[in-house]
Design an enzyme around this catalytic site. Structure first.
Site, PDB file in Angstrom:
ATOM      1  N   ASN A 152       0.877  -1.169   0.000  1.00 29.40           N
ATOM      2  CA  ASN A 152       0.000   0.000   0.000  1.00 29.40           C
ATOM      3  C   ASN A 152       0.914   1.217   0.000  1.00 29.40           C
ATOM      4  O   ASN A 152       1.496   1.573   1.020  1.00 29.40           O
ATOM      5  CB  ASN A 152      -0.921  -0.001   1.226  1.00 29.40           C
ATOM      6  CG  ASN A 152      -1.855   1.200   1.241  1.00 29.40           C
ATOM      7  OD1 ASN A 152      -1.479   2.300   0.870  1.00 29.40           O
ATOM      8  ND2 ASN A 152      -3.082   0.999   1.700  1.00 29.40           N
TER       9      ASN A 152
ATOM     10  N   GLU B 108      -3.870   2.006  -2.925  1.00 30.09           N
ATOM     11  CA  GLU B 108      -3.966   3.432  -2.601  1.00 30.09           C
ATOM     12  C   GLU B 108      -3.083   4.276  -3.521  1.00 30.09           C
ATOM     13  O   GLU B 108      -2.253   5.063  -3.056  1.00 30.09           O
ATOM     14  CB  GLU B 108      -3.642   3.692  -1.121  1.00 30.09           C
ATOM     15  CG  GLU B 108      -4.835   3.481  -0.220  1.00 30.09           C
ATOM     16  CD  GLU B 108      -4.741   4.261   1.080  1.00 30.09           C
ATOM     17  OE1 GLU B 108      -5.281   5.386   1.120  1.00 30.09           O
ATOM     18  OE2 GLU B 108      -4.130   3.741   2.037  1.00 30.09           O
TER      19      GLU B 108
ATOM     20  N   ASP C  90      -4.233  -4.829   0.710  1.00 30.95           N
ATOM     21  CA  ASP C  90      -4.597  -4.252   2.003  1.00 30.95           C
ATOM     22  C   ASP C  90      -6.036  -4.662   2.301  1.00 30.95           C
ATOM     23  O   ASP C  90      -6.969  -4.129   1.725  1.00 30.95           O
ATOM     24  CB  ASP C  90      -4.453  -2.732   1.937  1.00 30.95           C
ATOM     25  CG  ASP C  90      -4.816  -2.047   3.239  1.00 30.95           C
ATOM     26  OD1 ASP C  90      -5.274  -2.729   4.178  1.00 30.95           O
ATOM     27  OD2 ASP C  90      -4.665  -0.808   3.317  1.00 30.95           O
TER      28      ASP C  90
ATOM     29  N   ASN D 220      -7.450  -4.414   5.314  1.00 31.29           N
ATOM     30  CA  ASN D 220      -7.999  -3.606   6.402  1.00 31.29           C
ATOM     31  C   ASN D 220      -8.691  -4.464   7.454  1.00 31.29           C
ATOM     32  O   ASN D 220      -9.779  -4.155   7.943  1.00 31.29           O
ATOM     33  CB  ASN D 220      -8.959  -2.541   5.852  1.00 31.29           C
ATOM     34  CG  ASN D 220      -8.250  -1.235   5.553  1.00 31.29           C
ATOM     35  OD1 ASN D 220      -7.408  -0.784   6.329  1.00 31.29           O
ATOM     36  ND2 ASN D 220      -8.571  -0.627   4.420  1.00 31.29           N
TER      37      ASN D 220
ATOM     38  N   ASP E   9      -2.151  -6.137   5.871  1.00 30.63           N
ATOM     39  CA  ASP E   9      -1.835  -6.466   4.474  1.00 30.63           C
ATOM     40  C   ASP E   9      -1.530  -7.960   4.400  1.00 30.63           C
ATOM     41  O   ASP E   9      -0.678  -8.466   5.140  1.00 30.63           O
ATOM     42  CB  ASP E   9      -0.626  -5.657   4.002  1.00 30.63           C
ATOM     43  CG  ASP E   9      -0.846  -4.158   4.172  1.00 30.63           C
ATOM     44  OD1 ASP E   9      -1.323  -3.527   3.228  1.00 30.63           O
ATOM     45  OD2 ASP E   9      -0.542  -3.641   5.276  1.00 30.63           O
TER      46      ASP E   9
ATOM     47  N   ASP F 245       2.787   4.596   5.279  1.00 29.82           N
ATOM     48  CA  ASP F 245       2.600   4.056   6.621  1.00 29.82           C
ATOM     49  C   ASP F 245       2.487   2.531   6.608  1.00 29.82           C
ATOM     50  O   ASP F 245       2.411   1.905   7.666  1.00 29.82           O
ATOM     51  CB  ASP F 245       1.394   4.685   7.329  1.00 29.82           C
ATOM     52  CG  ASP F 245       0.186   4.877   6.434  1.00 29.82           C
ATOM     53  OD1 ASP F 245       0.189   4.361   5.292  1.00 29.82           O
ATOM     54  OD2 ASP F 245      -0.776   5.544   6.858  1.00 29.82           O
ATOM     55  N   HIS F 246       2.490   1.933   5.430  1.00 26.90           N
ATOM     56  CA  HIS F 246       2.541   0.475   5.288  1.00 26.90           C
ATOM     57  C   HIS F 246       3.955   0.036   4.916  1.00 26.90           C
ATOM     58  O   HIS F 246       4.774   0.857   4.477  1.00 26.90           O
ATOM     59  CB  HIS F 246       1.595   0.010   4.179  1.00 26.90           C
ATOM     60  CG  HIS F 246       0.148   0.220   4.465  1.00 26.90           C
ATOM     61  ND1 HIS F 246      -0.733  -0.805   4.726  1.00 26.90           N
ATOM     62  CD2 HIS F 246      -0.592   1.366   4.505  1.00 26.90           C
ATOM     63  CE1 HIS F 246      -1.949  -0.311   4.919  1.00 26.90           C
ATOM     64  NE2 HIS F 246      -1.888   0.994   4.788  1.00 26.90           N
TER      65      HIS F 246
END
Length: 258
Positions: free
Chosen positions: A7, A34, A147, A149, A218, A247-248
């Site tokens: 991501n 993303e 991802d 989530n 993920d 941030d991943h």
């Protein structure tokens, strides 16, 4: 063959990070999420310079998914998850690459819970489960990566008691993940590291990365036809420490597949 998912949290804003990681690690097939860019803003030239072909399904400001390959042509088989003709979010793309069907997804976040965003997440998960069963039924080697989530278990979240009301840790969402895996999908990262604390996301706030206060959201799932070829899996934590990074972190699997 190394298959990775990442991501990127904005493909153009993080392009130096993405290209550095691709150049250093050289994964064979990559799923990106993303993108946060419309189709015409996808940085195809920069990615091709590194030896990758690409297909993508973009969306202005939000969402967006892509598949990259440096091991052969990408034959797109599906753009968008079936089951809701009104769903305009760019969250799913699927293609055959080097003898493997690659499904790249970005599952909805679902917050706040309860509410319409959470209901959308549950409906999207139901659609994914229905489509994934069809993929299993083909008997083909399939990899679903992206991802999701969702933190499937308490081991997958730092201080789980703080996440009890969050859509990523909701009982309905976790149960949906296990309904999916009960079809026969192998959670590659957890199979290789059954008891380890491994995170794939670290918030930008509260010094989360330095404190190892993360989430495992993920995932790479393998169909029965390819699960037996799994050799290794891991995450690239160092990428999270780079300047202006996502941030991943990238998640990868090694498959004994030529």
């Amino acid at each position: 063959m190394r298959i990775a998912t990442y991501n990127v949290n904005g493909v153009n804003g993080r392009l130096p990070v993405l290209t550095r990681w691709l150049a250093e690690d050289q994964p064979d097939i990559v799923c990106l999420q993303e993108l946060k860019a419309p189709d015409e803003r996808f940085p195809e030239a920069a990615i091709r310079e590194l030896g990758y072909d690409a297909i993508w399904h973009g969306q202005k400001s939000w969402n967006g998914v892509a598949i990259l390959s440096r091991v052969g042509a990408i034959h797109e088989t599906r753009r968008g998850l079936p089951g809701d003709a009104q769903d305009s979010h760019s969250r799913y793309i699927e293609a055959a690459v080097n003898g493997v069907l690659i499904a790249c997804l970005y599952l909805p976040n679902g917050n706040p819970r309860p509410g319409p965003k959470f209901e959308y997440k549950l409906r999207w998960f139901d659609r994914l489960i229905a489509h994934a069963q069809g993929l299993i039924d083909t008997g083909a080697p399939v990899v679903i990566a992206g991802d999701f989530n969702v933190m499937p278990t308490e081991r997958d979240v730092y201080k789980p008691e703080r996440w009890l009301d969050d859509a990523l840790f909701a009982p309905e969402v976790r149960e949906a993940f296990f309904r999916l895996t009960r079809q026969g999908w192998t959670d590659a990262l957890r199979t290789i590291h059954p008891d380890e604390t491994i995170y794939t996301f670290f918030d930008y706030f509260r010094n989360a990365f330095a404190r190892n206060a993360g989430l495992r959201i993920d995932h790479v799932l393998l169909s029965p036809a390819i699960a037996g070829q799994l050799q290794d899996a891991g995450v690239e934590r160092r990428v999270r420490g780079w300047e202006k990074t996502s941030d991943h972190v990238p998640v990868w699997v090694e498959i004994a597949h030529e």
